[in-house]
Scaffold this motif. Structure first.
Motif, mmCIF file in Angstrom:
data_model
loop_
_atom_site.group_PDB
_atom_site.id
_atom_site.type_symbol
_atom_site.label_atom_id
_atom_site.label_comp_id
_atom_site.label_asym_id
_atom_site.label_seq_id
_atom_site.Cartn_x
_atom_site.Cartn_y
_atom_site.Cartn_z
ATOM 1 N N SER A 1 0.845 -1.189 0.000
ATOM 2 C CA SER A 1 0.000 0.000 0.000
ATOM 3 C C SER A 1 0.883 1.243 0.000
ATOM 4 C CB SER A 1 -0.900 0.012 1.232
ATOM 5 O OG SER A 1 -0.124 0.196 2.405
ATOM 6 N N LYS A 2 0.269 2.391 -0.265
ATOM 7 C CA LYS A 2 1.007 3.649 -0.293
ATOM 8 C C LYS A 2 1.653 3.929 1.056
ATOM 9 C CE LYS A 2 0.435 8.488 -1.654
ATOM 10 N NZ LYS A 2 -0.556 9.509 -2.136
ATOM 11 N N SER A 3 0.935 3.669 2.145
ATOM 12 C CA SER A 3 1.478 3.921 3.482
ATOM 13 C C SER A 3 2.624 2.973 3.800
ATOM 14 C CB SER A 3 0.379 3.796 4.545
ATOM 15 O OG SER A 3 -0.190 2.506 4.534
ATOM 16 N N VAL B 1 4.800 15.067 2.326
ATOM 17 C CA VAL B 1 3.520 14.774 2.982
ATOM 18 C C VAL B 1 3.383 15.689 4.194
ATOM 19 C CG1 VAL B 1 3.436 12.365 2.234
ATOM 20 C CG2 VAL B 1 4.562 12.950 4.407
ATOM 21 N N SER B 2 2.211 15.667 4.800
ATOM 22 C CA SER B 2 1.963 16.532 5.951
ATOM 23 C C SER B 2 2.623 15.975 7.211
ATOM 24 C CB SER B 2 0.458 16.662 6.190
ATOM 25 O OG SER B 2 -0.077 15.424 6.612
ATOM 26 N N ASP C 1 2.690 7.609 10.560
ATOM 27 C CA ASP C 1 3.649 6.575 10.165
ATOM 28 C C ASP C 1 4.623 6.265 11.299
ATOM 29 O OD1 ASP C 1 2.567 6.318 7.635
ATOM 30 O OD2 ASP C 1 3.927 7.788 6.746
ATOM 31 N N LEU C 2 5.087 7.297 11.984
ATOM 32 C CA LEU C 2 6.028 7.086 13.075
ATOM 33 C C LEU C 2 5.380 6.373 14.250
ATOM 34 C CD1 LEU C 2 7.999 10.460 13.050
ATOM 35 C CD2 LEU C 2 8.690 8.255 12.091
ATOM 36 N N ASN C 3 4.102 6.640 14.495
ATOM 37 C CA ASN C 3 3.379 5.904 15.544
ATOM 38 C C ASN C 3 3.364 4.415 15.223
ATOM 39 O OD1 ASN C 3 2.766 8.143 17.100
ATOM 40 N ND2 ASN C 3 0.781 8.488 16.141
#
Length: 262
Positions: A11-13, A41-42, A49-51
């Motif tokens: 996926s993109k993420s 990205v924001s 993502d870091l979470n």
């Protein structure tokens, strides 16, 4: 499925998180706002993502910056690694099991690649298996035709395996027909890993084996790690899969390393 196809199926993420890890592996730490700029990205997206990566035990955030966890800098947590390149790992493990003969004694390391020999091992039993890897121990303990030997030591949660002096001493008290191993990375003709305790366990396993097989998918050729383990020429057979860079294939051919692409 090749490494390229695997990346394209993400996926993109997932692709973005992989890129974050790659960026962090290149340096000590990065400002989170700079990371957002690099990825275009924001800040909110980067924090999400870091979470996710934080829950996997892969990154550490301190005062607006983020870095890869030191002990996991290039060898991410077992659970995270176990989800990656599954088809490639299974193909390598199946090929490795094809090199085992019934009655052999085999030692396998803690890698998520060698774990998958458990999927195919019924074809070559009876067998003696020595390992420090908890998932292998848990999977094979119910198989009556596998004489299972646990190599004790200090438990490491990130690797889900046992290491340390007592583990290394236990390994060296045996002699086996075959060692089946993987590696963090291959640079040139050399294997590297980030953690010294993993290094010592791997070298001990190599020292007790009459024959040694290395398993490596294409991702092993794209990163660096700190500690030298061995040269690929020390292995009797190297099993490869995925889109291996041609320069690496040429190098293996030049030094007459026996390898198979599966």
């Amino acid at each position: 499925m090749s490494a390229i196809e695997t990346v394209e199926s993400m996926s993109k993420s997932e692709r973005r998180r992989m890129k974050i890890l790659q960026l962090l592996m290149e340096g000590s730490s990065v400002q989170i706002k700079d990371l957002a700029d690099m990825l275009d990205v924001s800040l909110m997206t980067v924090h999400r993502d870091l979470n996710h990566l934080d829950r996997e035990g892969l990154v550490r955030r301190v005062r607006g910056s983020v870095s890869a966890e030191k002990s996991l800098l290039f060898e991410s947590s077992y659970n995270y690694r176990g989800k990656k390149q599954l088809e490639e790992k299974k193909a390598l493990a199946k090929a490795a099991v094809g090199k085992i003969e019934p009655g052999n004694a085999v030692v396998c390391d803690d890698s998520t690649t060698t774990y998958h020999i458990c999927d195919y091992i019924d074809a070559v039993t009876p067998l003696t298996v020595l390992t420090n890897a908890v998932p292998v121990l848990e999977t094979l303990r119910s198989k009556p035709d596998v004489d299972l030997i646990a190599l004790g030591g200090r438990y490491h949660r990130g690797y889900n395996a046992y290491f340390g002096t007592s583990c290394e001493q236990a390994i060296k008290s045996y002699h086996v027909d075959l060692a089946i191993m993987s590696t963090t990375t291959i640079q040139g003709l050399s294997l590297y890993t980030q953690d010294e305790q993993v290094l010592r366990a791997k070298k001990a396993m190599m020292s007790i084996a009459r024959k040694k097989i290395l398993l490596a998918d294409a991702t092993k050729f794209h990163f660096s790690a700190l500690n030298y383990v061995a040269d690929v020429t020390e292995f009797d057979l190297v099993l490869l899969t995925g889109s291996i860079p041609q320069e690496n294939i040429d190098l293996l051919t030049d030094v007459k390393v026996k390898f198979e692409i599966v």
